[in-house]
Scaffold this motif. Structure first.
Motif, mmCIF file in Angstrom:
data_model
loop_
_atom_site.group_PDB
_atom_site.id
_atom_site.type_symbol
_atom_site.label_atom_id
_atom_site.label_comp_id
_atom_site.label_asym_id
_atom_site.label_seq_id
_atom_site.Cartn_x
_atom_site.Cartn_y
_atom_site.Cartn_z
ATOM 1 N N GLU A 96 9.225 14.177 -3.942
ATOM 2 C CA GLU A 96 8.493 14.217 -2.680
ATOM 3 C C GLU A 96 9.411 14.657 -1.550
ATOM 4 O OE1 GLU A 96 5.686 11.282 0.085
ATOM 5 O OE2 GLU A 96 7.018 10.450 -1.439
ATOM 6 N N PRO A 97 9.034 15.684 -0.768
ATOM 7 C CA PRO A 97 9.871 16.128 0.359
ATOM 8 C C PRO A 97 10.187 14.978 1.297
ATOM 9 C CG PRO A 97 8.105 17.693 -0.051
ATOM 10 C CD PRO A 97 7.821 16.497 -0.922
ATOM 11 N N TRP A 98 11.444 14.937 1.762
ATOM 12 C CA TRP A 98 11.883 13.810 2.573
ATOM 13 C C TRP A 98 11.096 13.687 3.864
ATOM 14 C CZ3 TRP A 98 14.190 9.445 2.055
ATOM 15 C CH2 TRP A 98 14.695 8.776 3.175
ATOM 16 N N GLU A 99 10.741 14.814 4.501
ATOM 17 C CA GLU A 99 9.990 14.758 5.751
ATOM 18 C C GLU A 99 8.630 14.097 5.538
ATOM 19 O OE1 GLU A 99 11.454 17.397 4.525
ATOM 20 O OE2 GLU A 99 13.141 17.644 5.922
ATOM 21 N N GLU A 100 7.991 14.432 4.410
ATOM 22 C CA GLU A 100 6.692 13.825 4.114
ATOM 23 C C GLU A 100 6.846 12.339 3.810
ATOM 24 O OE1 GLU A 100 4.600 15.941 1.101
ATOM 25 O OE2 GLU A 100 4.830 17.901 2.067
ATOM 26 N N LYS A 101 7.888 12.004 3.058
ATOM 27 C CA LYS A 101 8.124 10.599 2.730
ATOM 28 C C LYS A 101 8.384 9.791 4.005
ATOM 29 C CE LYS A 101 11.072 9.962 -0.552
ATOM 30 N NZ LYS A 101 10.179 9.615 -1.665
ATOM 31 N N GLN A 102 9.202 10.349 4.904
ATOM 32 C CA GLN A 102 9.539 9.662 6.145
ATOM 33 C C GLN A 102 8.286 9.444 6.995
ATOM 34 O OE1 GLN A 102 12.432 11.748 8.536
ATOM 35 N NE2 GLN A 102 13.309 9.843 9.288
ATOM 36 N N ARG A 103 7.451 10.480 7.068
ATOM 37 C CA ARG A 103 6.223 10.366 7.861
ATOM 38 C C ARG A 103 5.272 9.333 7.243
ATOM 39 N NH1 ARG A 103 5.427 15.204 8.130
ATOM 40 N NH2 ARG A 103 4.079 15.525 6.317
ATOM 41 N N ARG A 104 5.165 9.350 5.921
ATOM 42 C CA ARG A 104 4.258 8.425 5.238
ATOM 43 C C ARG A 104 4.695 6.969 5.423
ATOM 44 N NH1 ARG A 104 4.863 6.309 0.346
ATOM 45 N NH2 ARG A 104 6.432 7.834 -0.307
ATOM 46 N N TYR A 123 6.883 -1.214 12.290
ATOM 47 C CA TYR A 123 7.842 -0.857 13.335
ATOM 48 C C TYR A 123 7.878 0.662 13.585
ATOM 49 C CZ TYR A 123 9.372 -5.507 11.946
ATOM 50 O OH TYR A 123 9.400 -6.834 11.634
ATOM 51 N N GLY A 124 6.963 1.388 12.993
ATOM 52 C CA GLY A 124 6.992 2.834 13.092
ATOM 53 C C GLY A 124 6.780 3.381 14.483
ATOM 54 N N TYR A 125 6.186 2.592 15.390
ATOM 55 C CA TYR A 125 5.913 3.071 16.747
ATOM 56 C C TYR A 125 7.176 3.110 17.607
ATOM 57 C CZ TYR A 125 6.345 -1.764 18.239
ATOM 58 O OH TYR A 125 6.824 -3.025 18.490
ATOM 59 N N LEU A 126 8.265 2.445 17.158
ATOM 60 C CA LEU A 126 9.491 2.412 17.947
ATOM 61 C C LEU A 126 10.162 3.777 17.944
ATOM 62 C CD1 LEU A 126 10.947 -1.008 16.732
ATOM 63 C CD2 LEU A 126 9.869 -0.531 18.939
ATOM 64 N N SER A 127 10.634 4.217 19.106
ATOM 65 C CA SER A 127 11.280 5.531 19.201
ATOM 66 C C SER A 127 12.604 5.569 18.453
ATOM 67 C CB SER A 127 11.513 5.883 20.681
ATOM 68 O OG SER A 127 12.357 4.923 21.302
ATOM 69 N N SER A 128 13.227 4.405 18.266
ATOM 70 C CA SER A 128 14.519 4.350 17.567
ATOM 71 C C SER A 128 14.368 4.179 16.067
ATOM 72 C CB SER A 128 15.358 3.197 18.128
ATOM 73 O OG SER A 128 14.666 1.965 17.982
ATOM 74 N N TRP A 129 13.134 4.192 15.557
ATOM 75 C CA TRP A 129 12.890 3.999 14.119
ATOM 76 C C TRP A 129 13.538 5.127 13.318
ATOM 77 C CZ3 TRP A 129 10.767 6.471 9.964
ATOM 78 C CH2 TRP A 129 10.351 5.705 8.880
ATOM 79 N N LYS A 130 14.161 4.763 12.209
ATOM 80 C CA LYS A 130 14.792 5.755 11.349
ATOM 81 C C LYS A 130 14.769 5.268 9.911
ATOM 82 C CE LYS A 130 19.037 8.494 10.849
ATOM 83 N NZ LYS A 130 20.426 8.730 11.360
ATOM 84 N N LEU A 131 14.607 6.181 8.982
ATOM 85 C CA LEU A 131 14.584 5.845 7.564
ATOM 86 C C LEU A 131 15.836 6.406 6.899
ATOM 87 C CD1 LEU A 131 12.701 4.513 5.400
ATOM 88 C CD2 LEU A 131 11.995 6.834 4.801
ATOM 89 N N LEU A 132 16.590 5.551 6.241
ATOM 90 C CA LEU A 132 17.777 5.965 5.517
ATOM 91 C C LEU A 132 17.558 5.758 4.024
ATOM 92 C CD1 LEU A 132 20.618 4.371 7.706
ATOM 93 C CD2 LEU A 132 19.725 6.698 7.793
ATOM 94 N N SER A 133 18.116 6.649 3.238
ATOM 95 C CA SER A 133 17.985 6.565 1.790
ATOM 96 C C SER A 133 19.350 6.292 1.181
ATOM 97 C CB SER A 133 17.422 7.881 1.239
ATOM 98 O OG SER A 133 17.292 7.813 -0.162
ATOM 99 N N GLU A 154 0.819 -1.207 0.000
ATOM 100 C CA GLU A 154 0.000 0.000 0.000
ATOM 101 C C GLU A 154 0.853 1.257 0.000
ATOM 102 O OE1 GLU A 154 -2.458 -0.394 3.388
ATOM 103 O OE2 GLU A 154 -3.859 -1.821 2.465
ATOM 104 N N SER A 155 1.966 1.238 0.740
ATOM 105 C CA SER A 155 2.826 2.422 0.800
ATOM 106 C C SER A 155 3.483 2.696 -0.540
ATOM 107 C CB SER A 155 3.901 2.244 1.886
ATOM 108 O OG SER A 155 4.847 1.263 1.503
ATOM 109 N N LEU A 156 3.810 1.635 -1.271
ATOM 110 C CA LEU A 156 4.459 1.823 -2.576
ATOM 111 C C LEU A 156 3.502 2.352 -3.621
ATOM 112 C CD1 LEU A 156 6.685 -1.392 -2.766
ATOM 113 C CD2 LEU A 156 7.439 0.960 -2.388
ATOM 114 N N HIS A 157 2.200 2.109 -3.425
ATOM 115 C CA HIS A 157 1.215 2.547 -4.417
ATOM 116 C C HIS A 157 0.470 3.799 -3.995
ATOM 117 C CE1 HIS A 157 1.899 -1.660 -5.668
ATOM 118 N NE2 HIS A 157 1.563 -1.224 -6.866
ATOM 119 N N ASP A 158 0.959 4.472 -2.954
ATOM 120 C CA ASP A 158 0.354 5.745 -2.569
ATOM 121 C C ASP A 158 0.548 6.761 -3.683
ATOM 122 O OD1 ASP A 158 -0.595 4.921 -0.213
ATOM 123 O OD2 ASP A 158 0.997 5.779 1.030
ATOM 124 N N PRO A 159 -0.441 7.644 -3.926
ATOM 125 C CA PRO A 159 -0.270 8.670 -4.958
ATOM 126 C C PRO A 159 0.863 9.616 -4.614
ATOM 127 C CG PRO A 159 -2.205 9.126 -3.598
ATOM 128 C CD PRO A 159 -1.747 7.747 -3.240
#
Length: 344
Positions: free
Chosen positions: A62-70, A77-87, A40-45
Motif C-alpha cells: 500500500e502506498p505510504w501516502e494512502e496509508k498515512q491518509r487512511r 488525533y488526526g485533526y492535530l496539525s502536528s500529527w505524524k505517522l512514523l513506520s 476498523e482501520s486494521l480491518h480495512d480492505p
C-alpha cells in the motif's frame, strides 16, 4: 506504526477543550471509541492480496501516502496539525550493530559516488540500537519483495514490470528500467565488496519506481548463514535481472557493466572513507562479521584491487558479471530457501 502528536500542557487543556468544542472537533475520546476506530482501520480492505503467512505483503504494498491518509482519517488525533505517522520495525533478540555498520557503509558509498558524478543508486535506511539485543529499523516504504511478487502475483519479474510500468518501449517502463539498472549495479558492488550473504528473494525489494533494494545485512564480510559459506557467487545477478535490462546483448546491460566499472574505480580513489569505518569497528569488536579478526579488513582491501589498471578492472568486472549470471550456488541457495522457508 508510531502515531505522534504534540504534547498538551496541563494548564492549557481546558482552553483547548473549549476551542475544540467551538470547532466541533473534541480532543477527548472514550477508550471504547478509540479501540473501535483502531480496529476498523486494521480491518480495512488492502489493495494487495492478504496472506496470513505473509502479512507484510499487504502492509508494504500500500502506498505510504494512502496509508498515512487512511490512518489519519481514523485516528482520534488526526485533526492535530502536528500529527505524524512514523513506520518502524521493532527488533528484539538481535544485535543491530552490524546492520548499523552496513547502513553506514552504504551511506559512505552513496556519498562517494554522488560526489564523483557516478549515477549509482543506493537506499540506506536508519538503524537505532537501543541495547545489545534490541533496536528500531526504518522500513523502506512503497516496496514489495521479489518473493511477494512471485507468490502473490504469480508473474515473472519481466511480466510484473510490464504490468506496473507499461509496455517495454513506454516512458514509464524505460524510466523504471533505468532505475533498476543503476540500483542493481550499485548493490552488486556492495554485495561484492562487503560480501553480503543470505541473498534470497525475501531480502531483495522492488520499489514503486523500479529501484532494486537489498535489505537485511546480517551476514557480511566473514560471516554466512550457519557458517556454511554456501553462496560463492560475487553477487546475485539472475537471468531475470538481465532480462529486465534487455538481455545480454542490450545497451542497458552494457550500461550496467560500465556503471559497475566506474563505481569500482571511484571507490579505489576514496578507499579511506570505506576502510576506516570497517577498521574502527573491527578493533576489539565481537560482531559475527569480525570473527576472523583483521583478516576481514585485509580481504576487503584485496577486493578493491588497488594494483589493477583501468583496463584490468574492466576485465575483472566482466569476469564477476559472467560468473554471477551462471552461478550454480545462487540457484542452489534459492532452492534451499524455497524448500526450507517457502521463499520463491
Amino acid at each position: 506504526y508510531l502515531e505522534l502528536k504534540k504534547p498538551i500542557e496541563r494548564d492549557t487543556l481546558s482552553q483547548l477543550s473549549q476551542e475544540s468544542s467551538d470547532s466541533r472537533e473534541p480532543p477527548l475520546f472514550a477508550p471504547g471509541d478509540i479501540r473501535r476506530r483502531l480496529s476498523e482501520s486494521l480491518h480495512d480492505p488492502k489493495p494487495f492480496t492478504h496472506d496470513p503467512k505473509d502479512p507484510s505483503a499487504a502492509a508494504l504494498k500500500e502506498p505510504w501516502e494512502e496509508k498515512q491518509r487512511r490512518i489519519r482519517d481514523s485516528s482520534p488525533y488526526g485533526y492535530l496539525s502536528s500529527w505524524k505517522l512514523l513506520s518502524v520495525i521493532v527488533k528484539c533478540g538481535d544485535d543491530l550493530r552490524q546492520e548499523l555498520l552496513a547502513s553506514q557503509l552504504l551511506t559512505a558509498l552513496q556519498t562517494v559516488w554522488t560526489s564523483a558524478g557516478v549515477p549509482l543508486w543506493l537506499q540506506p535506511y536508519r538503524i537505532l540500537c537501543l541495547s545489545e539485543d534490541s533496536g528500531l529499523i526504518e522500513p523502506i516504504l512503497n516496496t514489495v519483495s521479489l518473493h511477494q511478487i512471485k507468490k502473490h502475483c504469480q508473474l515473472s519479474l519481466w511480466d510484473y514490470f510490464i504490468r506496473e510500468f507499461g509496455p517495454p518501449n513506454s516512458e514509464g517502463f524505460l524510466t523504471a528500467q533505468d532505475n533498476f539498472v543503476r540500483s542493481c549495479a550499485a548493490y552488486c558492488l556492495v554485495s561484492y565488496l562487503i560480501q553480503v550473504k543470505d541473498r534470497h528473494n525475501g531480502n531483495i525489494l522492488l520499489s514503486s519506481d523500479g529501484h532494486l533494494i537489498h535489505i537485511d545485512f546480517g551476514f557480511i564480510l566473514s560471516s554466512s548463514p550457519r557458517n556454511l559459506g554456501f553462496e560463492t557467487s560475487p553477487f546475485k545477478l539472475t537471468p531475470e535481472f538481465v532480462e529486465i535490462m534487455g538481455g545480454l546483448s542490450s545497451d542497458m546491460f552494457e550500461y550496467f557493466k560500465i556503471l559497475m566499472l566506474k563505481g569500482l574505480v571511484t571507490i579505489k580513489k576514496y578507499q579511506d572513507r570505506i576502510l576506516s569505518l570497517v577498521e574502527i569497528m573491527s578493533l576489539g569488536c565481537q560482531l559475527p562479521c569480525f570473527k576472523s579478526g583483521s583478516t576481514a579488513v585485509t580481504a576487503l582491501k584485496s577486493r578493491l584491487h588497488m594494483n589493477l589498471t583501468d583496463e584490468q578492472m574492466q576485465l575483472l568486472v566482466d569476469s564477476l558479471v559472467e560468473s554471477s549470471i551462471h552461478s550454480i550456488s545462487t540457484k542452489l541457495y534459492d532452492g534451499f530457501q524455497y524448500f526450507t522457508n517457502g521463499i520463491l
